[in-house]
Design an enzyme around this catalytic site. Sequence first.
Site, PDB file in Angstrom:
ATOM      1  N   ARG A  62     -72.356 -20.107 -13.485  1.00 28.38           N
ATOM      2  CA  ARG A  62     -72.116 -21.520 -12.744  1.00 28.38           C
ATOM      3  C   ARG A  62     -71.337 -21.087 -11.562  1.00 28.38           C
ATOM      4  O   ARG A  62     -71.630 -21.568 -10.273  1.00 28.38           O
ATOM      5  CB  ARG A  62     -72.020 -22.648 -13.462  1.00 28.38           C
ATOM      6  CG  ARG A  62     -72.013 -23.815 -12.956  1.00 28.38           C
ATOM      7  CD  ARG A  62     -71.864 -25.123 -13.912  1.00 28.38           C
ATOM      8  NE  ARG A  62     -72.033 -26.438 -12.867  1.00 28.38           N
ATOM      9  CZ  ARG A  62     -72.746 -27.277 -12.721  1.00 28.38           C
ATOM     10  NH1 ARG A  62     -74.096 -26.587 -12.812  1.00 28.38           N
ATOM     11  NH2 ARG A  62     -72.569 -28.262 -12.202  1.00 28.38           N
ATOM     12  N   ARG A  70     -68.298 -29.270  -6.557  1.00 25.69           N
ATOM     13  CA  ARG A  70     -67.270 -30.350  -6.626  1.00 25.69           C
ATOM     14  C   ARG A  70     -66.190 -29.981  -5.532  1.00 25.69           C
ATOM     15  O   ARG A  70     -65.257 -30.749  -5.613  1.00 25.69           O
ATOM     16  CB  ARG A  70     -66.693 -30.311  -7.981  1.00 25.69           C
ATOM     17  CG  ARG A  70     -67.741 -30.641  -9.240  1.00 25.69           C
ATOM     18  CD  ARG A  70     -68.515 -32.052  -9.114  1.00 25.69           C
ATOM     19  NE  ARG A  70     -69.443 -32.385 -10.022  1.00 25.69           N
ATOM     20  CZ  ARG A  70     -70.516 -32.009 -10.177  1.00 25.69           C
ATOM     21  NH1 ARG A  70     -71.010 -31.443  -9.125  1.00 25.69           N
ATOM     22  NH2 ARG A  70     -71.371 -32.121 -11.090  1.00 25.69           N
ATOM     23  N   TYR A 162     -69.257 -37.305  -6.233  1.00 20.96           N
ATOM     24  CA  TYR A 162     -68.601 -35.901  -6.081  1.00 20.96           C
ATOM     25  C   TYR A 162     -68.753 -35.253  -4.747  1.00 20.96           C
ATOM     26  O   TYR A 162     -69.646 -35.712  -4.074  1.00 20.96           O
ATOM     27  CB  TYR A 162     -68.613 -35.106  -7.401  1.00 20.96           C
ATOM     28  CG  TYR A 162     -70.004 -35.019  -7.663  1.00 20.96           C
ATOM     29  CD1 TYR A 162     -70.695 -35.782  -8.737  1.00 20.96           C
ATOM     30  CD2 TYR A 162     -71.142 -34.011  -7.058  1.00 20.96           C
ATOM     31  CE1 TYR A 162     -72.024 -35.859  -9.105  1.00 20.96           C
ATOM     32  CE2 TYR A 162     -72.525 -33.982  -7.594  1.00 20.96           C
ATOM     33  CZ  TYR A 162     -72.796 -34.809  -8.517  1.00 20.96           C
ATOM     34  OH  TYR A 162     -74.040 -34.774  -8.971  1.00 20.96           O
ATOM     35  N   SER A 163     -67.952 -34.399  -4.453  1.00 28.48           N
ATOM     36  CA  SER A 163     -67.989 -33.554  -3.036  1.00 28.48           C
ATOM     37  C   SER A 163     -68.798 -32.522  -3.089  1.00 28.48           C
ATOM     38  O   SER A 163     -68.307 -31.225  -3.543  1.00 28.48           O
ATOM     39  CB  SER A 163     -66.430 -33.262  -2.959  1.00 28.48           C
ATOM     40  OG  SER A 163     -65.693 -34.417  -3.105  1.00 28.48           O
ATOM     41  N   THR A 164     -70.029 -32.514  -2.643  1.00 31.27           N
ATOM     42  CA  THR A 164     -70.884 -31.422  -2.859  1.00 31.27           C
ATOM     43  C   THR A 164     -71.446 -30.154  -1.625  1.00 31.27           C
ATOM     44  O   THR A 164     -70.707 -30.887  -0.649  1.00 31.27           O
ATOM     45  CB  THR A 164     -72.531 -32.306  -2.938  1.00 31.27           C
ATOM     46  OG1 THR A 164     -72.716 -32.964  -1.628  1.00 31.27           O
ATOM     47  CG2 THR A 164     -72.734 -33.018  -4.015  1.00 31.27           C
ATOM     48  N   THR A 165     -71.578 -29.522  -1.759  1.00 27.44           N
ATOM     49  CA  THR A 165     -71.825 -28.631  -1.027  1.00 27.44           C
ATOM     50  C   THR A 165     -72.558 -28.844   0.383  1.00 27.44           C
ATOM     51  O   THR A 165     -72.152 -28.889   1.359  1.00 27.44           O
ATOM     52  CB  THR A 165     -72.301 -27.233  -1.680  1.00 27.44           C
ATOM     53  OG1 THR A 165     -71.888 -26.966  -2.964  1.00 27.44           O
ATOM     54  CG2 THR A 165     -72.536 -25.942  -0.655  1.00 27.44           C
ATOM     55  N   GLU A 176     -83.438 -30.784  -7.255  1.00 25.00           N
ATOM     56  CA  GLU A 176     -83.187 -30.629  -8.597  1.00 25.00           C
ATOM     57  C   GLU A 176     -84.438 -30.501  -9.466  1.00 25.00           C
ATOM     58  O   GLU A 176     -85.332 -31.578  -9.401  1.00 25.00           O
ATOM     59  CB  GLU A 176     -82.116 -31.989  -9.420  1.00 25.00           C
ATOM     60  CG  GLU A 176     -81.731 -31.567 -10.810  1.00 25.00           C
ATOM     61  CD  GLU A 176     -80.620 -30.557 -10.705  1.00 25.00           C
ATOM     62  OE1 GLU A 176     -80.775 -29.549 -11.032  1.00 25.00           O
ATOM     63  OE2 GLU A 176     -79.623 -31.026 -10.110  1.00 25.00           O
ATOM     64  N   TYR A 286     -73.273 -29.785 -18.323  1.00 26.36           N
ATOM     65  CA  TYR A 286     -72.396 -31.169 -18.224  1.00 26.36           C
ATOM     66  C   TYR A 286     -71.700 -31.270 -19.510  1.00 26.36           C
ATOM     67  O   TYR A 286     -70.820 -31.996 -19.719  1.00 26.36           O
ATOM     68  CB  TYR A 286     -73.209 -32.277 -17.996  1.00 26.36           C
ATOM     69  CG  TYR A 286     -73.704 -32.431 -16.584  1.00 26.36           C
ATOM     70  CD1 TYR A 286     -73.179 -31.654 -15.667  1.00 26.36           C
ATOM     71  CD2 TYR A 286     -74.741 -33.277 -16.353  1.00 26.36           C
ATOM     72  CE1 TYR A 286     -73.730 -31.645 -14.262  1.00 26.36           C
ATOM     73  CE2 TYR A 286     -75.199 -33.635 -15.008  1.00 26.36           C
ATOM     74  CZ  TYR A 286     -74.660 -32.591 -13.949  1.00 26.36           C
ATOM     75  OH  TYR A 286     -75.240 -32.859 -12.725  1.00 26.36           O
TER      76      TYR A 286
HETATM   77  C1  LIG Z   1     -77.137 -29.548 -13.164  1.00 27.86           C
HETATM   78  C2  LIG Z   1     -76.529 -29.369 -11.756  1.00 27.86           C
HETATM   79  O1  LIG Z   1     -75.817 -28.817 -11.513  1.00 27.86           O
HETATM   80  N1  LIG Z   1     -76.604 -30.680 -11.091  1.00 27.86           N
HETATM   81  C3  LIG Z   1     -75.888 -30.810  -9.740  1.00 27.86           C
HETATM   82  C4  LIG Z   1     -76.681 -32.014  -9.363  1.00 27.86           C
HETATM   83  C5  LIG Z   1     -75.999 -32.155  -7.778  1.00 27.86           C
HETATM   84  O2  LIG Z   1     -76.404 -31.271  -6.928  1.00 27.86           O
HETATM   85  O3  LIG Z   1     -75.636 -33.279  -7.291  1.00 27.86           O
HETATM   86  C6  LIG Z   1     -74.460 -30.667 -10.006  1.00 27.86           C
HETATM   87  O4  LIG Z   1     -74.090 -31.353 -10.914  1.00 27.86           O
HETATM   88  O5  LIG Z   1     -73.605 -29.976  -9.112  1.00 27.86           O
HETATM   89 ZN   LIG Z   2     -76.844 -26.995  -9.990  1.00 29.18          ZN
END
Ligand SMILES: CC(=O)N[C@@H](CC(=O)O)C(=O)O
Ligand SMILES: [Zn+2]
Length: 311
Positions: A62, A70, A162-165, A176, A286
């Site tokens: 991961r 994040r 949360y702070s995504t890419t 997803e 998770y």
């Molecule tokens: C299973 C997984 O990685 N889900 C993503 C969901 C997202 O992209 O907001 C994550 O938690 O980052």
């Molecule tokens: Zn993912």
Amino acid sequence: MNGVASLSAAHRVAVFGGTHGNELSGIALVGLWLRDGAEIRRRGLEVRPFMANPRAVQERARYIDTDLNRAFTPENLSFQGEDLPYEVKRAQEINQIFGPMGSPDAYDVIFDLHNTTSNMGCTLILESSNDHFNLQMVHYIKHAVAPVTCSVLLNDHPRLHYSTTRSVAKHPIGLEVGPQPQGVLRSNIFESMRLILKHALDFIEHFNGGVEFLPCTVEVYRVVERVDYPRDSNGNISAMVHPDLQDCDWEPLNPGDPMFQMFDGRTVQYKGDCTVYPTFINEAAYYEKQQAFVMTKKETLNANGIKVTKS
Ligand SMILES: CC(=O)N[C@@H](CC(=O)O)C(=O)O
Ligand SMILES: [Zn+2]
């Protein structure tokens, strides 16, 4: 005016795979398109495929040091120095290339391709309920794939966000698709992801080309809570997702319904006072986040009509 707002064209679009190195559909698709981009080429658009976390992809993990999805906090993006975790450095690079976040120079759209081990089917993830471009896009995609369902998860909760890419872009959107185990490629999941992305790019091409999208409504599932597993006094998990809940992503969970099955056989029921719609049920990634599933509530959002600004 007929309720149709003018927005500038979305010329710069990126497609990210491998934000998580063990979610193989996006990695395979982006790999394919890096070798030959014909499939994602569209008139009036730059569509850039990009491997977001190449070291994690190499390791089939991961992440290496910390979860890239994040890592896009203002603090991380402004840290100086050599000794930073790999994903923090990578976040800074991505912000340089596709951002800076929040600036006029940022990419218009980033699609971030993910897989889940949960039985969620195709899901689009939005971070804002008032991004009308994205609302129109998900509306278009939902109609294009019908009768197959494409659900929309809205995560703009003040505490749970949360702070995504993808948040580097003006219009961030997550895709997803599941269920698919980590480190595994399933052809049905791969093809579903590919088809959603095709419709998404078609939408942008139509929008840039002057097609007007009329006001509409979109059904979304809004994140309201994260639910952890029951734990013993040492903090270890003492239950599993109940068989009646397992694989039932997006189905109603009513007060009194079973949620967990304790190792000693007892059942833990949902004690809330209204119906919720669980999703990301038993997602493998998770466990480390102390999260058994996400509770959502169903909502209908209004999308403004949009058309491209004539330049
Ligand atoms: C299973 C997984 O990685 N889900 C993503 C969901 C997202 O992209 O907001 C994550 O938690 O980052
Ligand atoms: Zn993912």
